[in-house]
Motif scaffolding. Structure first.
Motif: not given
Length: 314
Positions: A44-70
């Protein structure tokens, strides 16, 4: 808006690295713009690109659907199903790779390779989901030449891959090979030290007794298991792992491998109708000297293949 919850395989890496693997078609410049403008948030917060991810973290993405194409037409489903499994648990698989099978696909064999067979096997067991594990793919930890058979290690998850790669790099595994050589080496047991140079243009190596510029030290330990003046069966323990080390080193001391077209005796190979080197990585022992995390249960264990196929030649 979409949400992605970070799982175990995705944890422990930088956010920008994860996003690059997860969204392969997204330009990096756009990814960094999304982060700056809070179109991608972490918990839920702005984040720097070099932060390390932890299990259970939640990313919220407001990006174009084309990047989610399966894309569900997975290449690995074209690979063969045959796998000879020596051992398997929730973290790794030990596979007896047969002679003639390549470890990784290339331009000539891109439809079938051991790594693709492993992916198909895990996918059909519902242990690998390419859509859930966007930034991790089960992978082979070591490789064996196409014309050599033996034990190959595959990691099922990111932690197992990291740990196993460290163990291999730090020589905490003991790899035993079975081979047939010309004549009978003397003495019947020895630890050989020499120096190894690889010619990249010809994919051949040269062995020297003395150190030279560009040469790397090798240590090869052999034991004669079944002696004979014509052909002998030897067990070889690699203390270093250089290209064609066993083949070139045994040939250098006058006992080339049966069937070896590159370093061997061609007349001998014809006599025994051998077109591939009689070499098999038949036994693997885990001898960890540093913490092994999820692989600690393997420490001290030894695994062998059921059968070495060329032993009927002697």
């Amino acid at each position: 808006m979409r949400e992605i919850r970070i799982n175990k395989n995705d944890a422990g890496q930088r956010l920008d690295k994860y996003l690059s693997k997860r969204f392969k078609t997204m330009p990096k410049s756009l990814m960094y713009k999304y982060l700056r403008t809070k179109y991608i948030k972490l918990n839920g917060k702005k984040v720097q690109p070099d932060v390390f991810l932890n299990e259970g973290d939640v990313l919220t993405l407001y990006i174009r659907d084309e990047f989610f194409d399966i894309k569900k037409d997975y290449d690995f489903l074209k690979a063969g199903k045959e796998l000879s499994i020596v051992y398997e648990d929730e973290n790794i698989i030990l596979i007896d790779k047969k002679v003639g099978v390549i470890c990784h696909q290339d331009n000539r064999y891109d439809a079938d390779a051991l790594n693709l067979r492993v992916l198909r096997y895990l996918y059909e067991k519902h242990e690998y989901d390419p859509e859930a594990d966007k930034s991790f793919t089960p992978a082979l930890c070591n490789r064996i030449d196409r014309n050599t058979g033996g034990i190959v290690i595959a990691a099922k998850n990111a932690e197992a891959l990291r740990v196993m790669n460290q163990k291999i790099r730090d020589n905490e595994l003991q790899k035993y090979y079975m081979c047939i050589v010309k004549g009978c080496p003397k003495p019947k047991h020895a630890v050989l030290t020499a120096y190894h140079f690889k010619d990249e243009s010809t994919n051949t190596v040269t062995i020297s007794d003395k150190p030279q510029e560009g040469y790397k030290k090798i240590i090869t330990e052999y034991t004669v298991i079944k002696p004979s003046s014509a052909l002998s069966v030897c067990e070889v323990l690699l203390h270093t792992g250089r290209t064609h080390q066993i083949r070139a080193h045994m040939a250098y001391i006058g006992h080339p491998l049966l069937g070896d077209e590159k370093y061997g005796d061609k007349k001998l190979n014809l006599r025994y109708h051998m077109k591939r080197q009689a070499l098999y990585s038949y036994k693997l022992r885990f001898a960890f000297t540093t913490p092994a995390g999820c692989l600690n249960n393997l420490n001290g264990q030894t695994f062998e293949v059921k059968e070495v196929p060329f032993l009927d030649k002697v």
